[in-house]
Design an enzyme around this catalytic site. Structure first.
Site, PDB file in Angstrom:
ATOM      1  N   GLU A  74      -2.820  -2.060   3.867  1.00 44.35           N
ATOM      2  CA  GLU A  74      -1.384  -2.187   4.399  1.00 44.35           C
ATOM      3  C   GLU A  74      -0.948  -3.243   3.189  1.00 44.35           C
ATOM      4  O   GLU A  74      -1.667  -4.182   2.865  1.00 44.35           O
ATOM      5  CB  GLU A  74      -1.279  -2.759   5.605  1.00 44.35           C
ATOM      6  CG  GLU A  74      -1.613  -1.636   6.633  1.00 44.35           C
ATOM      7  CD  GLU A  74      -1.536  -2.489   8.035  1.00 44.35           C
ATOM      8  OE1 GLU A  74      -0.837  -3.558   8.356  1.00 44.35           O
ATOM      9  OE2 GLU A  74      -1.912  -1.591   9.095  1.00 44.35           O
ATOM     10  N   GLU A 132       5.421   3.878   7.037  1.00 44.07           N
ATOM     11  CA  GLU A 132       5.612   3.866   8.595  1.00 44.07           C
ATOM     12  C   GLU A 132       6.898   3.147   8.992  1.00 44.07           C
ATOM     13  O   GLU A 132       7.257   2.175   8.905  1.00 44.07           O
ATOM     14  CB  GLU A 132       4.461   3.052   9.003  1.00 44.07           C
ATOM     15  CG  GLU A 132       4.363   2.862  10.637  1.00 44.07           C
ATOM     16  CD  GLU A 132       2.826   2.625  11.256  1.00 44.07           C
ATOM     17  OE1 GLU A 132       2.054   2.359  10.822  1.00 44.07           O
ATOM     18  OE2 GLU A 132       3.138   2.297  12.610  1.00 44.07           O
ATOM     19  N   LYS A 176      -7.509   3.135   2.730  1.00 43.64           N
ATOM     20  CA  LYS A 176      -6.022   2.627   3.100  1.00 43.64           C
ATOM     21  C   LYS A 176      -5.934   1.163   3.120  1.00 43.64           C
ATOM     22  O   LYS A 176      -6.731   0.636   3.949  1.00 43.64           O
ATOM     23  CB  LYS A 176      -5.532   3.515   4.156  1.00 43.64           C
ATOM     24  CG  LYS A 176      -3.967   2.962   4.631  1.00 43.64           C
ATOM     25  CD  LYS A 176      -3.552   4.167   5.404  1.00 43.64           C
ATOM     26  CE  LYS A 176      -3.714   3.927   6.730  1.00 43.64           C
ATOM     27  NZ  LYS A 176      -3.176   2.586   7.257  1.00 43.64           N
ATOM     28  N   SER A 216      -6.174   1.559  13.846  1.00 42.86           N
ATOM     29  CA  SER A 216      -5.737   1.999  15.296  1.00 42.86           C
ATOM     30  C   SER A 216      -6.948   2.136  16.439  1.00 42.86           C
ATOM     31  O   SER A 216      -6.736   2.039  17.603  1.00 42.86           O
ATOM     32  CB  SER A 216      -4.981   3.224  15.376  1.00 42.86           C
ATOM     33  OG  SER A 216      -5.377   4.279  14.659  1.00 42.86           O
TER      34      SER A 216
END
Ligand code: KIV
Length: 258
Positions: free
Chosen positions: A104, A171, A102, A35
């Site tokens: 995705e 999420e 992490k 982000s």
């Protein structure tokens, strides 16, 4: 903390000043998320973020965390092959000081998760809305709303845990699905827009301080709460966020999806 029934308060961070504040304020897990491509670099997506970017920001954060656990994001395509995933993780852990990476994805990433995990890289698997897929999806939207998609995500969570994921992050899913994934998992499940019945919550630092570009242009995601409102300073706002996660006051129904 999951076993003890204590909610895990997680927050993103990208530099030393905020790392000191977050650590002092009692944040349990700090994420150097991709982000940063949006809230630090000003992009409209996270696509342009590189491993070097995440390593650079992790290096700024890591030395200032006395108690919080540091996780760093594997950015877009940096884990497209096993070798690239391993090289990127090595950089984030050795140069960036991260204790976990992490990535995705769902079951299609199980092979990469296992490859990293058996080599000593702790992995957080990020399910549900995957911002790195924005150019395939076309828009950021709630995931797992129909029963087929919900069952598929539940299956993904099991497969990723079996592959060695030590933490799951979910999420933008209906609260009921956040709860089902958490009930089915043995590892902690951190939610962002995944309802109250998960092991902990994560938000983007700039969102809770009400200064992110999205918030500034009036496109505040439903799950975001402005913790600067009523706070005397930034550290008090971060403390208020931690307390709200611990007490269960955050997320309130208006932050959740059905
Ligand atoms: O990149 C990031 O900050 C994230 C969080 C929003 C979970 O992945």
């Amino acid at each position: 903390m999951r076993a003890a029934g204590e909610k895990i308060a997680c927050l993103t961070c990208y530099d030393a000043s905020f790392a000191l504040i977050e650590d002092r304020a009692g944040v349990d897990l700090v994420l150097v998320g991709d982000s940063l491509g949006m809230v630090i670099h000003g992009g409209t997506t996270t696509t342009a973020v590189t491993v070097a970017d995440v390593a650079y920001h992790s290096r700024a954060v890591a030395p200032h965390l006395k108690r919080a656990f540091l996780v760093a994001d594997l950015p877009f395509l940096s884990f497209a092959t096993r070798e690239r995933a391993l090289d990127a993780s090595q950089r984030l852990m050795q140069e960036g000081g991260a204790k976990m990476v992490k990535l995705e994805g769902g079951r299609e990433q199980a092979d990469i998760v296992e490859y990293l995990s058996v080599r000593g890289v702790p992995v957080c698997a990020h399910l549900g809305l995957q911002p790195q897929l924005i150019h395939k999806m076309g828009a950021f939207k709630v995931q797992g709303r129909d029963s087929g998609a919900a069952e598929a995500m539940l299956h993904d969570a099991r497969v990723l845990e079996d592959a060695g994921a030590d933490l799951l992050l979910v999420e933008c899913v209906p609260s009921e699905l956040g709860k089902r994934i958490t009930d089915a998992a043995n590892v902690p499940v951190i939610g962002i827009g995944a309802g109250p019945d998960v092991s902990g919550q994560i938000l983007v630092l700039q969102d809770i301080l009400n200064i992110s570009p999205m918030v500034t242009i009036g496109r505040k995601p439903r799950f975001v709460q402005n913790f600067m409102a009523g706070a005397a300073d930034i550290e008090s706002a971060v403390r208020a966020y931690v307390q709200a996660v611990k007490s269960g006051a955050y997320p309130a129904p208006e932050h959740c999806f059905s």
